[in-house]
Design an enzyme around this catalytic site. Structure first.
Site, short mmCIF file in Angstrom:
data_model
loop_
_atom_site.label_atom_id
_atom_site.label_comp_id
_atom_site.label_asym_id
_atom_site.label_seq_id
_atom_site.Cartn_x
_atom_site.Cartn_y
_atom_site.Cartn_z
N SER A 182 35.69 -3.67 42.54
CA SER A 182 36.82 -3.46 41.45
C SER A 182 37.58 -4.66 41.28
O SER A 182 38.14 -4.82 40.08
CB SER A 182 37.88 -2.30 41.83
OG SER A 182 38.43 -2.54 43.01
N HIS A 210 33.31 2.46 39.84
CA HIS A 210 33.20 1.62 38.62
C HIS A 210 32.06 1.63 38.11
O HIS A 210 31.83 0.54 37.18
CB HIS A 210 33.77 0.14 39.06
CG HIS A 210 35.33 0.20 39.19
ND1 HIS A 210 36.31 0.26 38.22
CD2 HIS A 210 36.15 0.47 40.32
CE1 HIS A 210 37.56 0.24 38.45
NE2 HIS A 210 37.45 0.32 39.77
N LYS A 241 37.89 7.39 35.97
CA LYS A 241 37.99 6.18 35.30
C LYS A 241 37.04 6.27 33.87
O LYS A 241 37.62 6.73 33.05
CB LYS A 241 36.95 5.08 36.41
CG LYS A 241 38.04 4.75 37.39
CD LYS A 241 37.35 3.87 38.33
CE LYS A 241 38.59 3.75 39.34
NZ LYS A 241 38.32 3.69 40.72
#
Ligand SMILES: *Cc1c(COP(=O)(O)O)cnc(C)c1O
Length: 397
Positions: A182, A210, A241
């Protein structure tokens, strides 16, 4: 006079002195390309809202409908009386989306790591862990009580060396890596890691927080990106996310998921996400399955932004994804840079030690499908202006 809190006053003062005190900004608008931060409207380069789904009308409608139908709270842990049809449906839909045998959902991605790692390994075991893994992996690993062997970041040979060195010292083993890291936006070399895991017959786990909604066909994640279906035992995911909502899940082999329904402590001892969350997550999965448009927009935006930043002379580090670090080095410079951006209506956070190593401070830009061309150009213009003012890049010739 009580002195029992004195140590805290000293700790907090030390953080302030070292410029490491975290001042938390308050948002007063929905998430999106532009948000209101501490009363000021700014271009948002900070959120994990990769696909712009956090304020999507379709997800909001699904949440409204679920509130009408099921109310607001789950009222019990799932193993007693808190499993809704919506939770089961979400698990099934996520399994189809990811191309795995089964999934089990949790309250967050953080929690999912705390559930799955201690359920798979314990005191007699070893965890081979990438040195830059996310805090929730580190905490899950510590919670398991297993011996933790850290290997050099994204280095499959170092991983294999660590495995060879530990031979004969453990009962079971688990290899764990982030899919996308990240802070740098680089991608784990999954094919090489899979080979090592298979050669040594060791369980392999990837945290795809991610990667999903970003990598692979239509955002199916890192395993799809590398065509490694069936060769990664456990994937951890988050709904907070790219999916734009909240929650986490573990995906993989059916016996692992079955075991987590029996032994995953956050599943057994903490209530699940609300009906509105689960319904909004389901709608997000629908949207990703219906069209690849948002994922393509995200990548087009990310490629454009990175290309232009490099052209201006910025160092965007090792990024291979929409996470765009702007490497500055010095923590004070990063702090000043972030402040100057904010003065120019651009919100991008400075990231410094201990989140990244000393001397590797940076601004992290999070590109989203929610950004328009105009937004990206505005961001580039402000980055250029601040970069020249602070001497990070040269004056235009
Ligand atoms: C963000 C993140 C998490 C935590 O996800 P939440 O759902 O916000 O708890 C876990 N692992 C990794 C790698 C992450 O980047």
């Amino acid at each position: 006079m009580s002195t029992k809190l004195n140590w805290l006053h000293a700790e907090l003062a030390a953080l302030r002195e070292q410029n490491l005190y975290n001042t938390i900004r308050t948002i007063d608008s929905p998430q999106g390309a532009w948000i209101v931060v501490d009363g000021k409207r700014v271009l948002n380069f900070c959120s994990n809202n990769y696909l712009g789904l956090a304020n999507d009308a379709r997800l909001k409608q699904a949440a409204h409908d679920a509130v009408e139908k099921f109310g607001v709270g789950p009222a019990a842990v799932r193993s007693i009386a808190g499993t809704l049809a919506l939770h089961n449906e979400l698990e099934k839909r996520l399994a189809d989306f990811k191309g795995v045998e089964a999934t089990i959902s949790f309250q967050s991605g953080f929690n999912s790591n705390g559930a799955v790692i201690p359920a798979l390994v314990g005191k007699e075991d070893v965890i081979f862990s990438d040195e830059l893994n996310h805090a929730s992996i580190i905490d899950g690993a510590r919670l398991s009580g297993a011996n933790i062997a850290r290997y050099t970041h994204n280095d499959a040979e170092a991983l294999e060396d660590a495995i060879t060195q530990s031979a004969g010292t453990y009962r079971r083993a688990l290899i764990v890596t982030d899919g996308v890291f990240s802070m740098d936006g680089d991608i784990a070399p999954l094919p090489q890691i899979v080979e090592v895991a298979e050669r040594h017959d060791i369980l392999l786990m990837v945290d795809d927080a991610h990667g999903e909604g970003v990598l692979g066909r239509g955002g199916r994640g890192i395993v799809d990106h590398f065509g490694m279906h069936g060769r990664v035992d456990v994937e951890v995911g988050t709904m907070s996310k790219a999916f734009g909502v909240v929650g986490g899940y573990v995906a993989g082999k059916k016996e692992i998921v079955e075991w987590l329904r029996q032994r995953g402590r956050p599943f057994l001892f903490s209530s699940a996400v609300t009906p509105a969350d689960a319904a909004a997550c389901l709608r997000a999965v629908d949207i990703l399955e219906e069209s690849t448009e948002l994922v393509e927009k995200l990548w087009n935006n990310a490629r454009y932004f990175k290309k232009e930043m490099k052209q201006m002379g910025f160092d965007t580090g090792a990024s291979e994804t929409p996470i765009t670090p702007v490497m500055l080095g010095d923590a004070q410079l990063a702090q000043n840079f972030s402040r100057a951006l904010f003065d120019n209506d651009v919100f991008a956070m400075a990231i410094k030690y201990p989140t990244v190593p000393q001397g590797k401070a940076r601004i992290r830009v999070m590109i989203s499908a929610a950004h328009s061309q105009e937004d990206l150009d505005k961001g580039l213009e402000v980055f250029g202006k601040v970069g020249r003012e602070l001497g990070v890049i040269k004056e235009k010739i």
